[in-house]
Structure formats: C-alpha cells, structure tokens
Design an enzyme around this catalytic site. Structure first.
Site, mmCIF file in Angstrom:
data_model
loop_
_atom_site.group_PDB
_atom_site.id
_atom_site.type_symbol
_atom_site.label_atom_id
_atom_site.label_comp_id
_atom_site.label_asym_id
_atom_site.label_seq_id
_atom_site.Cartn_x
_atom_site.Cartn_y
_atom_site.Cartn_z
ATOM 1 N N ALA A 106 -7.684 1.615 4.274
ATOM 2 C CA ALA A 106 -6.270 1.519 4.646
ATOM 3 C C ALA A 106 -5.375 1.565 3.419
ATOM 4 O O ALA A 106 -4.268 2.116 3.460
ATOM 5 C CB ALA A 106 -6.035 0.229 5.435
ATOM 6 N N SER A 135 -13.413 -2.301 -0.434
ATOM 7 C CA SER A 135 -14.280 -2.723 0.667
ATOM 8 C C SER A 135 -14.414 -4.239 0.708
ATOM 9 O O SER A 135 -14.904 -4.859 -0.235
ATOM 10 C CB SER A 135 -15.668 -2.083 0.519
ATOM 11 O OG SER A 135 -16.590 -2.699 1.394
ATOM 12 N N TRP A 170 -5.675 -1.876 8.810
ATOM 13 C CA TRP A 170 -5.971 -0.535 9.317
ATOM 14 C C TRP A 170 -5.011 -0.143 10.437
ATOM 15 O O TRP A 170 -4.537 0.985 10.494
ATOM 16 C CB TRP A 170 -7.415 -0.459 9.777
ATOM 17 C CG TRP A 170 -7.934 0.927 10.035
ATOM 18 C CD1 TRP A 170 -8.672 1.329 11.103
ATOM 19 C CD2 TRP A 170 -7.795 2.098 9.215
ATOM 20 N NE1 TRP A 170 -8.990 2.676 10.996
ATOM 21 C CE2 TRP A 170 -8.461 3.165 9.844
ATOM 22 C CE3 TRP A 170 -7.156 2.336 7.999
ATOM 23 C CZ2 TRP A 170 -8.506 4.449 9.315
ATOM 24 C CZ3 TRP A 170 -7.198 3.631 7.465
ATOM 25 C CH2 TRP A 170 -7.871 4.657 8.114
ATOM 26 N N LYS A 198 -23.368 0.867 7.694
ATOM 27 C CA LYS A 198 -23.022 1.018 6.274
ATOM 28 C C LYS A 198 -22.432 -0.264 5.698
ATOM 29 O O LYS A 198 -22.505 -0.507 4.489
ATOM 30 C CB LYS A 198 -22.090 2.206 6.078
ATOM 31 C CG LYS A 198 -20.795 2.163 6.884
ATOM 32 C CD LYS A 198 -19.676 1.426 6.207
ATOM 33 C CE LYS A 198 -18.443 1.368 7.076
ATOM 34 N NZ LYS A 198 -17.331 0.623 6.424
#
Length: 332
Positions: free
Chosen positions: A140, A255, A11, A192
């Site tokens: 990213a 993810s 990121w 989340k």
C-alpha cells in the site's frame, strides 16, 4: 462506477485512491469514527497510511447499510481473522446481488479454508453475484504514491476477473492481469506471508543475501507442494500471485510479516510482537493453518514447521535455523 470498500486500513485506503484516480465513486466503510471523520474532513488517512491524501470524491461512513447498498461491487479489505464475521454482517443487510472482491491474504485456522470458500458459506447464493481475488506483489505504501504495481484479478468466472481488471487498471501506475486459478492465487498470497516471517527472522539474527536467496528458492518448492495439494495449479505459483508476491514480501521492510519475523528475534513473544506492530500480521494465523494442513496431507514443510516452532512452541530462532541446516543431505 460506484464501488464500496470495507475496511479503511492501509490497503483499503490505497485502493480507494486508485479507484478515485480511475474516475470511480468510492465509499469507504470502517467502524472507527475518527478514521471516517479524517477521511471526510481532511481527505486523508494518515494514521493508517503515510502520504494517504485522497481525492475529495472518496467518501467514508460507519453505516453498514449505507455501505452495502452504495454499489454492486464490494471490496473486502479487512484482516482474514475477521472476514467471516464481516461477511456475516453483510449477509444480514444485503438486498441485491453483489460482486465480492477480496484483497486479504490468509487462510482460516482449523478449517484451512480460503476466503472464497468462507464467502460462499456466509453470503446466500442468490445474493452473491461472483467472487474475485485481487492479489499479487503490492505494498500500500507504494500504491498510494503511484509507484508501478502489477497484480492479478483471479476468479473462476473470467468475465468477473476482466471486469475488475478494467476497473482497477490504469496506464500510469497500476496494471492488472487476469487469472482463472482462484485457488492458486489465494494460496500463493496466503502462504508467502509465512516465508516473509522466516525472512525477517534471518534478517534479525544477522544473516545476509545468501541466506535470503536460499530461503526464497526453497520456500517456492515448499509452497508449490502444499498449494498443489490444496488445489492450486502449478503454473500459477510461478507468476505474480506466487513467486512475485513471495519475493516482494520476503525482501521488503514494508512487509508487516517481515517486520514481525525480525521482532521475534529480539526476545519478544507472540503477544508482545503482535502488540508492537500497528497492523495485523496475517502470517501468524496462516502459519497455524498451513502447519495443520501439511500434517493432514502428510507433506513435508520444514520452513513452515520452523516458523510454527518459533511462534507457537516458543523455540529460539537460532535453534530452528540450526535444525534446518542439520537436516539430512538430499538432492534438490
């Protein structure tokens, strides 16, 4: 402007390219000399992020003093697990007030504190110009190749939020909204990750779209209850930093939390799963923090409990899913 990014992971690298594309001068800080050398000589960071070819204006260093003194804006892009330590190191060398921008998504176990609260504890008040959370549904892997992405710049000081909005936004692929509910933005981004692990578990045992849709819907209900109790505003949880981030993280194989959930169904224990994923899984620590917070607040969180039971009590995924299905029937 001159901007420092702490952490040359996936990121941090993607944001460095974004800011360079926006004509800012960027200095990346990382402790890994091989990463710094690759960025400075090859203008890439392929070991951390595929397709990460960077403009030559992006520079990198292992010198903390150089990194901190380079600019008045410091972007924190390291795992939540090490943020308190990194902030403590920054506090030892900081000389002038800095605006801290956090991009990590997690809660500190035991204290249950958000990154903004940790920052206020570690950076002296007279040297902390402000705090902004840059958060929302963003991978990213997509930002680095210029795919459209929308996030939020959240701060209790709207002027700080607008400044970061201006610096990071462009008209081609990255759009930033502002938000003053800092607690809501941080909590949505952290919680989340737990549900992304749960979604990966469902995928790993062969469940389909029906189960994932139900998980997302019920996760939003559960996340709303806990986040509001921890200080969030309800409407924030229906926006980019809540529902938006929840959907992308529970639905995408980009993810790492989703990937971890899948691996937990393949006979791997917690340590094996962590070791098999090259990047940090924020959801593990956040699961512990959220589970403890929910117990203290006496809030019912069956999905968080299920993920906790798999990770920390080593229960089988099929067992905890069956227990969820066997809960007492009730109104939605």
């Amino acid at each position: 402007m001159r901007i420092t990014i702490m952490g040359a992971g996936s990121w941090g690298t993607a944001l460095a390219k974004l800011l360079a594309d926006n004509q800012h001068k960027v200095l990346l800080y990382d402790r890994a000399q091989n990463t710094i050398d690759e960025i400075n000589t090859q203008h890439s960071n392929l070991t951390k992020l595929p397709n990460s070819f960077l403009p030559e204006t992006v520079k990198a260093t292992t010198d903390l003093v150089e990194a901190v003194s380079f600019s008045d804006i410091i972007v924190i892009s390291v795992p939540t697990k090490v943020i308190r330590g990194v902030l403590g190191e920054i506090a030892q060398v900081i000389k002038t007030p800095k605006l801290i921008v956090n991009t990590s998504k997690g809660l500190e176990p035991e204290t249950h504190k958000r990154v903004s609260e940790v920052t206020n504890e570690e950076i002296p008040e007279n040297l902390l110009k402000g705090f902004v959370a840059l958060t929302g549904p963003s991978h990213a892997e997509e930002v680095i190749i210029g795919l459209p992405t929308l996030v939020c710049s959240a701060s209790e000081n709207i002027e700080d939020a607008k400044l970061i909005q201006t610096l990071f936004s462009n008209t081609s692929y990255f759009r930033v909204y502002t938000l003053t509910d800092l607690a809501g933005a941080e909590l949505g981004g952290a919680l989340k990750n737990i549900y992304a692990i749960a979604s990966g578990m469902l995928d790993g045992i062969g469940y389909g779209d029906n189960a994932r849709a139900a998980l997302i819907a019920r996760a939003l209900v559960e996340m709303r209850k806990l986040a509001i109790a921890l200080g969030a505003q309800e409407e924030t949880l229906y926006g980019l930093t809540g529902l938006g981030d929840l959907v992308v993280t529970t639905s995408s194989r980009h993810s790492r939390n989703f990937q971890a959930g899948v691996k937990l169904t393949q006979g791997k224990n917690l340590n094996e799963t962590i070791n098999s994923i090259p990047m940090v899984v924020e959801g593990f620590r956040t699961t512990l923090a959220a589970y403890e917070a929910a117990r203290e607040l006496q809030i019912e969180t069956p999905i968080i409990d299920a993920v906790y039971n798999v990770i920390y009590l080593r229960q089988e995924v099929q067992t905890v899913v069956k227990e969820l299905m066997m809960r007492s029937l009730k109104d939605e």
